[in-house]
Design a protein around this motif. Sequence first.
Motif, mmCIF file in Angstrom:
data_model
loop_
_atom_site.group_PDB
_atom_site.id
_atom_site.type_symbol
_atom_site.label_atom_id
_atom_site.label_comp_id
_atom_site.label_asym_id
_atom_site.label_seq_id
_atom_site.Cartn_x
_atom_site.Cartn_y
_atom_site.Cartn_z
ATOM 1 N N ALA A 4 79.397 7.574 4.635
ATOM 2 C CA ALA A 4 78.242 6.737 4.296
ATOM 3 C C ALA A 4 78.213 6.456 2.793
ATOM 4 O O ALA A 4 78.473 7.343 1.978
ATOM 5 N N LYS A 5 77.921 5.220 2.428
ATOM 6 C CA LYS A 5 77.761 4.869 1.022
ATOM 7 C C LYS A 5 76.449 5.468 0.531
ATOM 8 O O LYS A 5 75.377 5.037 0.954
ATOM 9 N N THR A 6 76.547 6.460 -0.351
ATOM 10 C CA THR A 6 75.406 7.304 -0.685
ATOM 11 C C THR A 6 75.140 7.325 -2.181
ATOM 12 O O THR A 6 76.074 7.350 -2.990
ATOM 13 N N VAL A 7 73.866 7.338 -2.545
ATOM 14 C CA VAL A 7 73.422 7.533 -3.926
ATOM 15 C C VAL A 7 72.516 8.772 -3.948
ATOM 16 O O VAL A 7 71.656 8.936 -3.079
ATOM 17 N N LEU A 8 72.711 9.627 -4.931
ATOM 18 C CA LEU A 8 71.885 10.817 -5.131
ATOM 19 C C LEU A 8 71.233 10.730 -6.496
ATOM 20 O O LEU A 8 71.923 10.520 -7.500
ATOM 21 N N ILE A 9 69.899 10.889 -6.549
ATOM 22 C CA ILE A 9 69.212 10.875 -7.839
ATOM 23 C C ILE A 9 68.436 12.169 -8.028
ATOM 24 O O ILE A 9 67.969 12.786 -7.077
ATOM 25 N N GLU A 10 68.302 12.578 -9.281
ATOM 26 C CA GLU A 10 67.574 13.790 -9.659
ATOM 27 C C GLU A 10 66.818 13.509 -10.949
ATOM 28 O O GLU A 10 67.397 13.016 -11.924
ATOM 29 N N LYS A 11 65.518 13.821 -10.972
ATOM 30 C CA LYS A 11 64.721 13.509 -12.161
ATOM 31 C C LYS A 11 64.983 14.490 -13.301
ATOM 32 O O LYS A 11 64.703 14.175 -14.456
ATOM 33 N N ARG A 12 65.509 15.690 -12.972
ATOM 34 C CA ARG A 12 65.897 16.657 -14.006
ATOM 35 C C ARG A 12 67.423 16.612 -14.116
ATOM 36 O O ARG A 12 68.035 15.586 -13.961
ATOM 37 N N GLN A 13 67.999 17.781 -14.421
ATOM 38 C CA GLN A 13 69.430 17.968 -14.277
ATOM 39 C C GLN A 13 69.690 18.560 -12.898
ATOM 40 O O GLN A 13 68.815 19.182 -12.280
ATOM 41 N N HIS A 24 73.251 -0.680 -4.475
ATOM 42 C CA HIS A 24 72.983 -0.750 -3.049
ATOM 43 C C HIS A 24 73.673 0.427 -2.358
ATOM 44 O O HIS A 24 74.740 0.870 -2.795
ATOM 45 N N CYS A 25 73.071 0.915 -1.282
ATOM 46 C CA CYS A 25 73.703 2.027 -0.565
ATOM 47 C C CYS A 25 73.209 2.073 0.878
ATOM 48 O O CYS A 25 72.186 1.477 1.227
ATOM 49 N N ASP A 26 73.952 2.801 1.684
ATOM 50 C CA ASP A 26 73.497 3.081 3.050
ATOM 51 C C ASP A 26 72.361 4.089 3.035
ATOM 52 O O ASP A 26 71.394 3.961 3.787
ATOM 53 N N CYS A 27 72.506 5.122 2.168
ATOM 54 C CA CYS A 27 71.491 6.181 2.125
ATOM 55 C C CYS A 27 71.267 6.644 0.697
ATOM 56 O O CYS A 27 72.225 6.942 -0.028
ATOM 57 N N LEU A 28 70.005 6.723 0.307
ATOM 58 C CA LEU A 28 69.603 7.307 -0.969
ATOM 59 C C LEU A 28 69.083 8.709 -0.700
ATOM 60 O O LEU A 28 68.235 8.910 0.180
ATOM 61 N N VAL A 29 69.575 9.681 -1.444
ATOM 62 C CA VAL A 29 69.070 11.051 -1.369
ATOM 63 C C VAL A 29 68.290 11.313 -2.654
ATOM 64 O O VAL A 29 68.829 11.159 -3.754
ATOM 65 N N VAL A 30 67.038 11.728 -2.513
ATOM 66 C CA VAL A 30 66.170 11.979 -3.664
ATOM 67 C C VAL A 30 66.012 13.484 -3.826
ATOM 68 O O VAL A 30 65.396 14.154 -3.002
ATOM 69 N N GLY A 39 66.260 1.078 -13.445
ATOM 70 C CA GLY A 39 67.103 0.525 -12.405
ATOM 71 C C GLY A 39 66.410 0.497 -11.051
ATOM 72 O O GLY A 39 65.240 0.876 -10.899
ATOM 73 N N ARG A 40 67.167 0.040 -10.050
ATOM 74 C CA ARG A 40 66.677 0.002 -8.680
ATOM 75 C C ARG A 40 67.780 0.480 -7.740
ATOM 76 O O ARG A 40 68.965 0.300 -8.002
ATOM 77 N N ILE A 41 67.371 1.097 -6.630
ATOM 78 C CA ILE A 41 68.300 1.452 -5.572
ATOM 79 C C ILE A 41 67.800 0.790 -4.302
ATOM 80 O O ILE A 41 66.663 1.030 -3.869
ATOM 81 N N ILE A 42 68.621 -0.057 -3.732
ATOM 82 C CA ILE A 42 68.280 -0.738 -2.485
ATOM 83 C C ILE A 42 69.026 -0.026 -1.368
ATOM 84 O O ILE A 42 70.261 -0.074 -1.291
ATOM 85 N N ALA A 43 68.279 0.675 -0.530
ATOM 86 C CA ALA A 43 68.879 1.574 0.456
ATOM 87 C C ALA A 43 68.437 1.216 1.864
ATOM 88 O O ALA A 43 67.298 0.794 2.086
ATOM 89 N N LYS A 44 69.335 1.420 2.807
ATOM 90 C CA LYS A 44 68.973 1.247 4.216
ATOM 91 C C LYS A 44 68.150 2.435 4.711
ATOM 92 O O LYS A 44 67.251 2.281 5.540
ATOM 93 N N LYS A 45 68.462 3.632 4.206
ATOM 94 C CA LYS A 45 67.756 4.847 4.582
ATOM 95 C C LYS A 45 67.542 5.709 3.344
ATOM 96 O O LYS A 45 68.288 5.608 2.369
ATOM 97 N N ILE A 46 66.530 6.587 3.412
ATOM 98 C CA ILE A 46 66.299 7.566 2.339
ATOM 99 C C ILE A 46 66.151 8.945 2.967
ATOM 100 O O ILE A 46 65.510 9.103 4.012
ATOM 101 N N ILE A 47 66.745 9.934 2.308
ATOM 102 C CA ILE A 47 66.455 11.335 2.608
ATOM 103 C C ILE A 47 65.735 11.915 1.407
ATOM 104 O O ILE A 47 66.280 11.953 0.306
ATOM 105 N N PHE A 48 64.492 12.325 1.605
ATOM 106 C CA PHE A 48 63.735 12.987 0.546
ATOM 107 C C PHE A 48 64.024 14.488 0.623
ATOM 108 O O PHE A 48 63.725 15.139 1.625
ATOM 109 N N ALA A 49 64.604 15.014 -0.443
ATOM 110 C CA ALA A 49 64.928 16.445 -0.526
ATOM 111 C C ALA A 49 64.326 16.996 -1.812
ATOM 112 O O ALA A 49 65.026 17.551 -2.654
#
Length: 413
Positions: A52-61, A28-34, A224-234
Amino acid sequence: MRLNSGNTPWRSTLQDPPTYPALENTVHCDCLVVGAGIGGAMASYRLSLNGAKTVLIEKRQVGYGSSHANTGLLQISNDKSLTSCMNTFGQKSGLLFYQLCQAAVRNILDLASKLDIDSQIIPRSSLLYASTPADVSALREEYENLVANGFDSEFWDEERIASVYSFSKPAALYSRSDAEANPYRLVHSLIAKAATNGVRVYEQTEARQYEFTEDGVICHTENGRIIAKKIIFAMGYETQEFKKDHGAKLINTYAVMTKPLKEFPKWHERSLLWETARPYLYFRTTPEGRIIAGGKDEPLTDPERRDIRVISQSQRLLDELEALFPELKGIELEYSWGSVFGSTRDGLPYIGPHPRFPHCYFIEGYGGNGTVYSMIAAELLTDTIAGKNRPELDLFSLTRSAKPSPSQNSVVI
């Protein structure tokens, strides 16, 4: 989307980059950055400073998308001149855009003392030269508008240019307060600092589906899953596979990096170099004593065709470099690459929310100043998520060239 062709240079400058695990549970997080390129790195870093409680994910390295091909020029001036911006958007909005870019470059320069991995952020001046005599009058008008609005720029004539460079051009603007950086090291340094500040970072973790709910967004990955209040698509240029922007245009661009030079040619202050022609050529040096040349943009092709074009376009860039600096005749290239590059019809990046995607924000730093745009976006969006009103976002609206579309409840990629 395969973003890059050829041999990109930056991986060799950071031998043991930080690594991160893949996501294998529910968080869970406040903001997920993709996306862990320069846009995602700057957003994650700024969010970490805000707590902010933040998660960052990247499909590569981390840093292996477009940031791996970025040539690291950081400039206040843009592909679209201040004069053109004021003519297109009005004096107030056009000037605001340039002022935001000026503040962003300053803030990137300030990062040098705050990050643990040296990102080779170095202050530089820029020389924008007239490609032809016909461009001189527009260059002078640009100079007058820059100076009238407080930007540090000088108008140089042909004699002044030839006195400090190996080449001569009809006229040029010499502007200060720009910079260069190593984009790969900058991405890793920002994310490493963000992780130290509590951001949870996951590599090799691709978003497969998004569920938009009343309270936020659920992002499903393979394990897995990320449950986020907001997302920033980057997600950079790959955003166009997810959400097509009618005002965006993708092309191929090319760059080369030489082997280290024993000594530099007549090159005043090792300034950044670019020209008034569109599409334009640009040149910079590196701390290791190399030269980067870029440009030769052409329509987007399939990656296999771009792989082949790298060879001929690299030779053309080398020819252009030797034409500017004849004393470099016979210089050898060590890296040559081609990449997808994006721009917009009106010359401004896309930053902000979109009506089709509730609780979501986008960073689409399209144009030749993508790293600077990413800093602008990171500041505007992190303030917005924290509840602060940033009316500057209106300038970069994602719907400025398209009608809003109906909301939807689920997106599968």
